[in-house]
Structures are given as structure tokens and as C-alpha cells.
Design a protein around this motif. Structure first.
Motif, PDB file in Angstrom:
ATOM      1  N   ALA A  91       0.830  -1.205   0.000  1.00  0.00           N
ATOM      2  CA  ALA A  91       0.000   0.000   0.000  1.00  0.00           C
ATOM      3  C   ALA A  91       0.866   1.256   0.000  1.00  0.00           C
ATOM      4  O   ALA A  91       0.544   2.244  -0.661  1.00  0.00           O
ATOM      5  CB  ALA A  91      -0.927   0.005   1.211  1.00  0.00           C
ATOM      6  N   ALA A  92       1.977   1.216   0.729  1.00  0.00           N
ATOM      7  CA  ALA A  92       2.829   2.392   0.867  1.00  0.00           C
ATOM      8  C   ALA A  92       3.723   2.624  -0.339  1.00  0.00           C
ATOM      9  O   ALA A  92       4.242   3.722  -0.518  1.00  0.00           O
ATOM     10  CB  ALA A  92       3.680   2.268   2.124  1.00  0.00           C
ATOM     11  N   THR A  93       3.927   1.615  -1.176  1.00  0.00           N
ATOM     12  CA  THR A  93       4.813   1.794  -2.336  1.00  0.00           C
ATOM     13  C   THR A  93       4.057   1.897  -3.650  1.00  0.00           C
ATOM     14  O   THR A  93       4.417   2.695  -4.504  1.00  0.00           O
ATOM     15  CB  THR A  93       5.834   0.650  -2.436  1.00  0.00           C
ATOM     16  OG1 THR A  93       5.144  -0.597  -2.484  1.00  0.00           O
ATOM     17  CG2 THR A  93       6.794   0.674  -1.261  1.00  0.00           C
ATOM     18  N   THR A  94       3.008   1.106  -3.828  1.00  0.00           N
ATOM     19  CA  THR A  94       2.325   1.120  -5.122  1.00  0.00           C
ATOM     20  C   THR A  94       0.810   1.200  -5.026  1.00  0.00           C
ATOM     21  O   THR A  94       0.167   1.875  -5.823  1.00  0.00           O
ATOM     22  CB  THR A  94       2.656  -0.152  -5.929  1.00  0.00           C
ATOM     23  OG1 THR A  94       2.280  -1.299  -5.172  1.00  0.00           O
ATOM     24  CG2 THR A  94       4.119  -0.214  -6.285  1.00  0.00           C
ATOM     25  N   VAL A 124     -12.859   7.219  -1.510  1.00  0.00           N
ATOM     26  CA  VAL A 124     -11.785   7.825  -2.301  1.00  0.00           C
ATOM     27  C   VAL A 124     -10.525   6.977  -2.169  1.00  0.00           C
ATOM     28  O   VAL A 124     -10.155   6.573  -1.064  1.00  0.00           O
ATOM     29  CB  VAL A 124     -11.497   9.270  -1.815  1.00  0.00           C
ATOM     30  CG1 VAL A 124     -10.359   9.894  -2.591  1.00  0.00           C
ATOM     31  CG2 VAL A 124     -12.745  10.121  -1.894  1.00  0.00           C
ATOM     32  N   HIS A 125      -9.870   6.731  -3.299  1.00  0.00           N
ATOM     33  CA  HIS A 125      -8.595   6.013  -3.291  1.00  0.00           C
ATOM     34  C   HIS A 125      -7.466   7.041  -3.206  1.00  0.00           C
ATOM     35  O   HIS A 125      -7.331   7.907  -4.067  1.00  0.00           O
ATOM     36  CB  HIS A 125      -8.448   5.157  -4.550  1.00  0.00           C
ATOM     37  CG  HIS A 125      -7.206   4.330  -4.521  1.00  0.00           C
ATOM     38  ND1 HIS A 125      -7.106   3.186  -3.771  1.00  0.00           N
ATOM     39  CD2 HIS A 125      -6.001   4.505  -5.114  1.00  0.00           C
ATOM     40  CE1 HIS A 125      -5.895   2.676  -3.916  1.00  0.00           C
ATOM     41  NE2 HIS A 125      -5.207   3.465  -4.723  1.00  0.00           N
ATOM     42  N   LEU A 126      -6.680   6.931  -2.130  1.00  0.00           N
ATOM     43  CA  LEU A 126      -5.549   7.840  -1.943  1.00  0.00           C
ATOM     44  C   LEU A 126      -4.266   7.184  -2.434  1.00  0.00           C
ATOM     45  O   LEU A 126      -4.074   5.981  -2.248  1.00  0.00           O
ATOM     46  CB  LEU A 126      -5.400   8.199  -0.466  1.00  0.00           C
ATOM     47  CG  LEU A 126      -6.587   8.887   0.203  1.00  0.00           C
ATOM     48  CD1 LEU A 126      -6.263   9.187   1.657  1.00  0.00           C
ATOM     49  CD2 LEU A 126      -6.969  10.152  -0.532  1.00  0.00           C
ATOM     50  N   PRO A 127      -3.366   7.952  -3.045  1.00  0.00           N
ATOM     51  CA  PRO A 127      -2.110   7.395  -3.554  1.00  0.00           C
ATOM     52  C   PRO A 127      -1.223   6.837  -2.440  1.00  0.00           C
ATOM     53  O   PRO A 127      -1.413   7.121  -1.255  1.00  0.00           O
ATOM     54  CB  PRO A 127      -1.430   8.589  -4.226  1.00  0.00           C
ATOM     55  CG  PRO A 127      -2.442   9.656  -4.327  1.00  0.00           C
ATOM     56  CD  PRO A 127      -3.505   9.371  -3.335  1.00  0.00           C
ATOM     57  N   ALA A 128      -0.232   6.087  -2.864  1.00  0.00           N
ATOM     58  CA  ALA A 128       0.681   5.394  -1.940  1.00  0.00           C
ATOM     59  C   ALA A 128       1.409   6.347  -0.996  1.00  0.00           C
ATOM     60  O   ALA A 128       1.713   5.978   0.137  1.00  0.00           O
ATOM     61  CB  ALA A 128       1.683   4.566  -2.733  1.00  0.00           C
TER      62      ALA A 128
END
Length: 185
Positions: A91-94, A124-128
């Protein structure tokens, strides 16, 4: 624990590839393997080492409700740490995180526009990058307010400002009165 911390814990639990032990004897056996001694398990649970050994042998089939809850929490927090770490790293990288919430959002907006807070239901989808910041803050012992700020900033950038293509004068989004909040990663 606050809403964000609880949501992260729920998301972690959904990542289990196998269910944790359900019986009292199985749970105590698992804790003994993880912690090494009945004394350590007893200290964690707030009972005596003799009680832990009775649970292990099966001499006591049921624990008091408060102790059973502590046992269940202790098992779940230690269960499949590699699966949790892998999902959080992804989740934190991609992958990023998906935030589903119903809360009151307040914000500071330019003069002539409304800045009245109101309840909104958002998915809402938040970026990595926001996932990384959220996990780093949690691991550093950040307060609920600091973690809310990270989520609010992500929602401002992705939802309210659509990556910079609208509402460019909007600043300082705040999450208040959370009805529910769920995270998925």
C-alpha cells in the motif's frame, strides 16, 4: 484508540490468510509460543501463570469475559505479522489506500465561496504517498488528530481539488464528527 487507528486494525485483520485459533486452549498455546513463558502471557493478560497453565491444559474451558477479550486481542495483534507487513508495504509503495467515510468536512475557502462544513459520504482512493505517511505516523505514535490530518490532506488533494484541476483556493480541510471510517489496502 481513535477512528483511524481502529480502521487500520480492521484492514489488517481482513488481510489474514488463515483464521487465528478460536478455542481458548489454542489461543493460549499460540501465545505461549509467541511469548515464551506462562509468566509473560500472564503478565500480558493480567492473570496468574497458574491460570494460563490451566487454560493450556484444558482444565479451564472458559475464561472470564474480560480475560477472553484480552486473550483474543493479544492473539490477533500477533497473528500473521508478515502478511500485515507485506500488505502495508504494498500500500505504501504502489497500491495506496481506499478511504470510505461519512463525516463532516470543514475547510477554509476563498471569500465568496461557501466554507460551511457538511456531512459527506466519500469513497476515495488515496495514492501510496499518503498510505506511507499514515503508516509512518502510526508507527511513530502519532495522535488521532495527526492521522486525521494526513487523511484530510489526501482527501483535499484527490477529492476536493481533483489533483489540482479544481478548487485551487481551498485549504485546510478538516474531518470532524466521523460517523464511520473504513480503510482498505
Amino acid at each position: 484508540m481513535g477512528e483511524i487507528e481502529d480502521a487500520i486494525e480492521r484492514a489488517d485483520r481482513e488481510a489474514f490468510t488463515r483464521e487465528p485459533p478460536k478455542t481458548l486452549k489454542g489461543q493460549i498455546g499460540y501465545l505461549l509460543k509467541q511469548m515464551g513463558s506462562a509468566k509473560a502471557v500472564a503478565r500480558e493478560l493480567g492473570v496468574t501463570a497458574d491460570s494460563v497453565n490451566r487454560y493450556r491444559r484444558g482444565a479451564r474451558k472458559h475464561a472470564r469475559a474480560d480475560v477472553a477479550a484480552k486473550i483474543d486481542d493479544a492473539v490477533r495483534t500477533r497473528w500473521q505479522p508478515q502478511v500485515r507487513k507485506r500488505r502495508q508495504r504494498q500500500a505504501a509503495t504502489t497500491g495506496g489506500i481506499t478511504v470510505e467515510t461519512r463525516a463532516r468536512f470543514g475547510y477554509t475557502a476563498p471569500i465568496g465561496t461557501t466554507d460551511d462544513g457538511r456531512f459527506r459520504r466519500l469513497t476515495v482512493h488515496l495514492p501510496a504517498t499518503y498510505a506511507q505517511r499514515l503508516f509512518d505516523a502510526r508507527n511513530a505514535g502519532a495522535s488521532e488528530g495527526e492521522m486525521r490530518g494526513i487523511v484530510a490532506e489526501g482527501l483535499k488533494d484527490v477529492y476536493f481539488q481533483d489533483g489540482g484541476s479544481r478548487a485551487t483556493g481551498l485549504s485546510d480541510v478538516q474531518i470532524n464528527d466521523i460517523d464511520y471510517l473504513d480503510l482498505d489496502f
